[in-house]
Design a protein around this motif. Structure first.
Motif, PDB file in Angstrom:
ATOM      1  N   UNK A 185       0.820  -1.213   0.000  1.00 55.59           N
ATOM      2  CA  UNK A 185       0.000   0.000   0.000  1.00 55.59           C
ATOM      3  C   UNK A 185       0.851   1.259   0.000  1.00 55.59           C
ATOM      4  N   UNK A 186       2.052   1.181   0.534  1.00 53.57           N
ATOM      5  CA  UNK A 186       2.957   2.333   0.551  1.00 53.57           C
ATOM      6  C   UNK A 186       3.671   2.522  -0.779  1.00 53.57           C
ATOM      7  N   UNK A 303       3.938  12.680   3.273  1.00 55.85           N
ATOM      8  CA  UNK A 303       3.424  14.056   3.289  1.00 55.85           C
ATOM      9  C   UNK A 303       1.967  14.086   3.756  1.00 55.85           C
ATOM     10  N   UNK A 304       1.160  13.179   3.250  1.00 52.04           N
ATOM     11  CA  UNK A 304      -0.252  13.122   3.635  1.00 52.04           C
ATOM     12  C   UNK A 304      -0.385  12.773   5.120  1.00 52.04           C
ATOM     13  N   UNK A 305       0.446  11.818   5.579  1.00 55.49           N
ATOM     14  CA  UNK A 305       0.384  11.408   6.989  1.00 55.49           C
ATOM     15  C   UNK A 305       0.721  12.567   7.923  1.00 55.49           C
ATOM     16  N   UNK A 306       1.717  13.358   7.540  1.00 58.95           N
ATOM     17  CA  UNK A 306       2.088  14.514   8.383  1.00 58.95           C
ATOM     18  C   UNK A 306       0.955  15.534   8.412  1.00 58.95           C
ATOM     19  N   UNK A 307       0.384  15.828   7.244  1.00 52.57           N
ATOM     20  CA  UNK A 307      -0.707  16.811   7.203  1.00 52.57           C
ATOM     21  C   UNK A 307      -1.920  16.349   8.007  1.00 52.57           C
ATOM     22  N   UNK A 308      -2.139  15.027   8.006  1.00 50.64           N
ATOM     23  CA  UNK A 308      -3.293  14.480   8.725  1.00 50.64           C
ATOM     24  C   UNK A 308      -2.985  14.238  10.213  1.00 50.64           C
TER      25      UNK A 308
END
Length: 311
Positions: A185-186, A303-308
């Motif tokens: 998935x990554x 990047x998405x994980x940090x923003x979330x």
């Protein structure tokens, strides 16, 4: 544990057999293992050869006669169907010296591993040493015995972004399915796990097409639903990647790729350590195949994980 099955031995010997003997080999492989328990006369008739040809065939494999061949096949099936409890009982795990009639030696089962008994399993350092030997040997042998073509084909299928990946595991191996799936998935899109609920599972299986790859984990005391799933995917034109043990899951005939692992362990439970090593190597292959695309996907995910706020 035997590192190979009789089917493996037959395949390796194909180039050394006469044309008539190869006919016998193909009949046995096509109906393995049940075909191996037919009579000499039935095998000869099905292969369109003489009875002496069948006998010469088993002699070529190193057996003194047909009964010897069938006895080896029965032993293989006994090992294939072994449960943790049967391995526990066979190895006298946890039994005291009195229970074992004063015998203080470790038992050595047919698979060649030392199944440890209560009396000599006590020293922790000895158990650690034994575990190191067992796991090191099993991982090394598993990676050495993997068919390179199947390994490379598995990597290509899992790295193909036009394909959708569905993963399904068993009682314990669902952990391996999740481990591989979370890595994939990554690295790429269209990766999912087969749902647990019947309605959702049916919907997913019914919607599989030629673009789908089903990754199945199935080890001894095999689960019949895995064979059914593999057959369904094969019938619908999809591909099956099967992770299994050296005795091979009944799902193997429906699989595009079969990646067997040894399951030798210092306990009565089959080990998943060698399979984990195979998975790690497969993931490395997928990353290499995807190249820069894998890195971009990983960077985007972080990047998405940090923003979330997930990191």
């Amino acid at each position: 544990m035997a590192s190979t099955t009789l089917a493996d031995d037959i395949r390796r010997k194909l180039g050394e057999l006469s044309p008539a003997e190869r006919k016998v080999a193909r009949v046995i492989l096509a109906g393995y293992p049940a075909a191996g328990f037919e009579t000499i006369a039935v095998l000869a008739e099905r292969a369109s050869v003489s009875a002496p040809t069948v006998i010469r065939f088993v002699n070529r494999l190193g057996y003194q006669g047909f009964p010897d061949f069938q006895a080896a096949l029965r032993d293989e099936l006994d090992a294939r169907n072994a449960s943790p409890l049967s391995l526990y009982d066979a190895a006298a795990f946890g039994r005291s010296e009195t229970d074992r009639g004063g015998d203080t030696d470790t038992d050595t089962p047919d698979d060649g591993t030392r199944r440890r008994t209560g009396a000599d399993a006590a020293p922790d350092s000895e158990l650690l040493r034994h575990g190191s030997q067992v796991f090191t040997g099993a991982v090394t042998a598993t990676l050495a015995e993997l068919p390179p073509h199947d390994f490379e084909h598995a990597v290509r299928l899992l790295a193909d972004r036009k394909r959708r990946i569905t993963l399904a595991g068993g009682r314990f191996t669902h952990l391996l399915a999740q481990y591989l799936g979370l890595h994939l998935m990554q690295l790429r899109d269209d990766v999912r796990f087969l749902p647990d609920r019947d309605v959702e599972r049916t919907a997913v299986l019914a919607a599989l097409t030629r673009r789908d790859v089903l990754v199945v984990f199935d080890y001894r005391r095999y689960e019949s639903d895995k064979t059914t799933m593999a057959a369904l995917v094969h019938e619908q034109g999809g591909k099956v990647v099967l992770f299994t043990d050296t005795w091979l899951s009944p799902a193997a005939p429906h699989a595009e790729v079969v990646l067997p692992s040894r399951v030798t362990a210092p306990s009565p439970y089959d080990s998943l350590v060698p399979t984990l090593a195979v998975l790690e190597t497969v993931v490395a292959g997928v990353i290499t195949t995807l190249g820069d695309e894998a890195r971009r996907r990983m960077q985007h995910g972080e990047d998405i994980a940090r923003r979330a706020g997930l990191y």
